[in-house]
Design a protein around this motif. Structure first.
Motif, PDB file in Angstrom:
ATOM      1  N   ASP A 226       0.026  -8.327   5.313  1.00 25.93           N
ATOM      2  CA  ASP A 226      -0.173  -7.814   6.674  1.00 25.93           C
ATOM      3  C   ASP A 226      -0.546  -6.341   6.647  1.00 25.93           C
TER       4      ASP A 226
ATOM      5  N   ASN B 211      -4.120  -5.859   5.533  1.00 19.19           N
ATOM      6  CA  ASN B 211      -5.053  -6.163   6.626  1.00 19.19           C
ATOM      7  C   ASN B 211      -5.117  -5.018   7.633  1.00 19.19           C
ATOM      8  N   GLN B 212      -3.951  -4.427   7.940  1.00 15.66           N
ATOM      9  CA  GLN B 212      -3.913  -3.288   8.864  1.00 15.66           C
ATOM     10  C   GLN B 212      -4.676  -2.099   8.276  1.00 15.66           C
TER      11      GLN B 212
ATOM     12  N   GLU C 232      -8.384  -2.524   8.404  1.00 19.07           N
ATOM     13  CA  GLU C 232      -8.902  -2.306   9.749  1.00 19.07           C
ATOM     14  C   GLU C 232      -8.905  -0.821  10.109  1.00 19.07           C
TER      15      GLU C 232
END
Length: 92
Positions: A67, A70-71, A74
Motif C-alpha cells: 500500500d 502504491n502511495q 502516486e
C-alpha cells in the motif's frame, strides 16, 4: 503532511537508489521541467524493498509495504517535481 524544510537535501540519495533500480529516466522527468513519467507501486517496492526504507516507513505509517509503495508511486513524481521547481536538485 508538511514537507520538511530539509527534504530537498534527501533527494540525492533517493535519486541514486531509484536510478540503481532502473528508474533513472522517471526520476529525471520528475526533477526536470517537462512531463512527469509514471512509476508503479511494484517498481517502487523493488527499488526500496532491499534498503529497509519501505519496511520502516510502512510500519511508521501503519500500512502494508504494498500500500505504501502504491502511495509513493502516486505521490513521489509530484512531490519531487514540487521540490525541484528549477528543474535541478537544490545545491544547498
Amino acid at each position: 503532511a508538511a514537507v520538511d524544510a530539509a527534504a530537498p537535501a534527501g533527494l540525492g540519495p533517493l535519486q541514486q537508489i531509484l536510478e540503481q533500480a532502473g528508474l533513472g529516466e522517471q526520476v529525471k522527468s520528475w526533477i526536470g521541467t517537462g512531463q512527469n513519467l509514471p512509476v508503479s507501486g511494484e517498481q517502487i517496492a523493488q527499488a526500496l524493498g532491499g534498503t529497509g526504507v519501505l519496511s520502516h516507513l510502512a510500519s511508521t505509517f501503519g500500512m502494508s509495504e504494498g500500500d505504501l509503495a502504491n502511495q509513493l508511486a502516486e505521490g513521489l513524481p509530484e512531490a519531487v517535481n514540487h521540490l525541484t521547481p528549477q528543474g535541478a536538485l537544490p545545491t544547498a
